[in-house]
Scaffold this motif. Structure first.
Motif, short mmCIF file in Angstrom:
data_model
loop_
_atom_site.label_atom_id
_atom_site.label_comp_id
_atom_site.label_asym_id
_atom_site.label_seq_id
_atom_site.Cartn_x
_atom_site.Cartn_y
_atom_site.Cartn_z
N PRO A 1 -121.48 7.92 16.89
CA PRO A 1 -121.03 7.70 18.89
C PRO A 1 -121.51 9.32 19.18
N ALA B 1 -114.91 10.37 22.14
CA ALA B 1 -114.97 8.45 21.00
C ALA B 1 -114.23 7.60 20.21
N ALA C 1 -118.59 13.54 20.88
CA ALA C 1 -118.11 12.49 19.89
C ALA C 1 -117.18 11.96 19.18
#
Length: 540
Positions: free
Chosen positions: A162, A116, A113
């Motif tokens: 995310p 990302a 995450a």
């Protein structure tokens, strides 16, 4: 026996050996190569760390990789089922590995995450030149908002949102199955990762001060070799990076067709993984050399950020490279892909184990496994205290989880059940690269000695002083408590009955030689009939 045979569910399979190799490399080459290896190597003595690293690779990593391949391929099951088929008393070893994957999955997802979000940040260079360190810890993780170590409920949206998306994507891939989900994902994501990785490393070498960084990375600190913690770090990292000793390669190799080059595939996976790690060290420390020159300090002054190393060094590359925004988007996107391929291999260990135990379908098992893990991941790692929890869990699960289960598994299989000769024969019958007495010595003698010594050293080190100066209650929950609970839960799950629709047989004298000869993949579906005996076995 006949009724149980016809009612057993079918086992999935990889479409080809190449798909398996890409999937195994996808598991091995992931966040650990970029996020973990550079700082582990630097803290372990720079160039001198290559000695314990290579020793760990040759004496433990590759031999135990072959060990896992042989168990999974011969006994055709998830980690608990494969060990159960070796001997019923060995089943807890498989569940121990499954539970280690449970712990790793909940914190592994949050690093994906992070990557990302950095993909999005790269498009706008959000962090600003020279502000990479503060941006990561203060602006992004909000870790500076916490005055003391603890468990916060303060939600961090830029991490939590995310993280939800990561889990949704991974659940979708897992639900599609081994051939259509995991196999296809690796066929797409691994080539993209390779291309982006190479571009970023080459770009970093042209940054001013890059050579200073490389000198710091490769310059050996020979005194570090006298520190048992450095050797423990090397072995722990090898197990983590190669996906050895926590069920991944046992599970993946169980999806291989009967006639497959096991050791040849293993060597490709092992050396591809090491190649990626060395390249990661070069790229990261070339960037750190640039940072040091820009700040007028030594490389050591910018290389002490631990797990944030990749999220400080690589943004520096992006900030100063021509077309940095595009390269940053592609790089962090590829980093996300690398993390996803590793995470799905970790989750596959859990999903496959419950499928075998309970006889459930793929989608049902995926949801039952993934949704609770996603909720725990959100609760622990989308808050302002995520970093300390992640640091502690990672340190303890590597030192006392992976190394401990590897030690016990080798002792049980090699010395108590005397299965190494049979596993050696299985490897040699199906491989281009044969293994001999040296392999048995590495697995059955050298492995237990080294692992035992390192494990004791880690216990002494972590009991003599609190790890990371964290409070005792914090270590009791996320450190020692977690390690002990994994063993207890593994024993508890092992005594639970297997479903009548599962892959396990009730006969304690289950004939592993029949298993060895009884699997053929359906060319249309890619599945393997888990219980249909061969004609030879039926006559016997």
């Amino acid at each position: 026996m006949a009724n149980a045979t016809t009612q057993a569910p079918k086992r999935e399979a990889f479409g080809s050996r190449n798909v398996f190799i890409l999937s195994a490399i996808g598991s091995a080459v992931g966040l650990g190569n970029i996020w973990r290896f550079p700082y582990v190597a630097y803290e372990g003595g720079g160039g001198a760390f290559l000695i314990p690293y290579l020793c760990a690779l040759l004496t433990a990593g590759i031999p135990l990789l072959f060990f896992d391949y042989a168990i999974g391929h011969r006994f055709r099951g998830s980690a608990p089922l494969a060990f159960r088929r070796i001997h019923r008393a060995a089943e807890p070893l498989g569940w121990w590995q499954v539970l280690i994957c449970v712990v790793i999955s909940v914190y592994y997802a949050v690093i994906i995450a992070w990557a990302a979000m950095y993909t999005w940040f790269s498009a706008q260079l959000t962090w600003g030149p020279g502000n990479e360190n503060d941006f990561f810890f203060v602006d992004f993780l909000k870790s500076a908002d916490v005055a003391a170590v603890g468990v916060s409920t303060e939600f961090v949206p830029q991490v939590g949102v995310p993280l939800i998306i990561v889990w949704l994507v991974v659940i979708g891939i897992m639900a599609l199955g081994v051939k259509r989900g995991i196999g296809r994902a690796n066929m797409i994501l691994m080539p993209l990762l390779t291309v982006m990785f190479a571009i970023l490393v080459v770009q970093s070498l042209f940054l001013p001060g890059a050579m200073d960084g490389l000198n710091a990375f490769f310059k050996p600190n020979w005194e570090a070799l006298a520190d048992p913690a450095v050797w423990a770090s090397a072995y722990g990292h090898i197990f983590f990076s190669l996906s050895v000793a926590f069920g991944i390669m046992v599970t993946y190799s169980s999806y291989l067709k009967r006639k497959t080059d096991l050791t040849g595939s293993g060597l490709v996976v092992a050396f591809a993984n090491s190649g990626f790690e060395i390249l990661a060290g070069i790229g990261v420390f070339a960037a750190l050399g640039f940072m040091a020159q820009a700040q007028g300090t030594e490389v050591a002054g910018v290389a002490s950020s631990g797990i944030g190393l990749a999220f400080i060094a690589f943004p520096t590359i992006v900030s100063n490279a021509a077309g940095g925004s595009i390269i940053g988007v592609l790089f962090f996107g590829a980093l996300v892909f690398a993390g996803v391929t590793s995470l799905i291999s970790i989750l596959e260990v859990i999903v496959a184990a419950l499928q075998d135990k309970l006889g459930w379908g793929r989608i049902r098992t995926t949801l039952v496994v993934s949704v609770p893990l996603a909720l725990v991941s959100m609760a622990l790692f989308s808050t302002t205290t995520a970093l300390s929890v992640l640091d502690t869990a990672d340190a303890f699960v590597n030192a006392f989880g992976i190394m401990a289960v590897a030690l016990v598994a080798v002792i049980v299989v090699a010395w108590m059940l005397h299965k190494l000769p049979a596993l050696q024969e299985h490897l040699n019958r199906r491989s281009s690269f044969g293994v001999g007495p040296i392999w048995k010595i590495c697995v059955g003698v050298l492995g237990p000695i080294v692992l035992g010594y390192l494990l004791v050293s880690e216990i002494i080190a972590k009991t003599s002083a609190p790890y990371g100066d964290y409070p005792a209650w914090f270590l009791a929950i996320f450190g020692w408590g977690m390690v002990i609970s994994l063993v207890i839960l593994a024993l508890v799950v092992s005594v639970l009955p297997w479903s009548g629709r599962s892959h396990a047989k009730d006969d304690p004298e289950y004939d592993e030689f029949l298993v060895d000869e009884s699997y053929d993949a359906d060319p249309e579906t890619g599945t393997i009939d888990a219980q249909v005996p061969s004609e030879k076995g039926a006559r016997a």
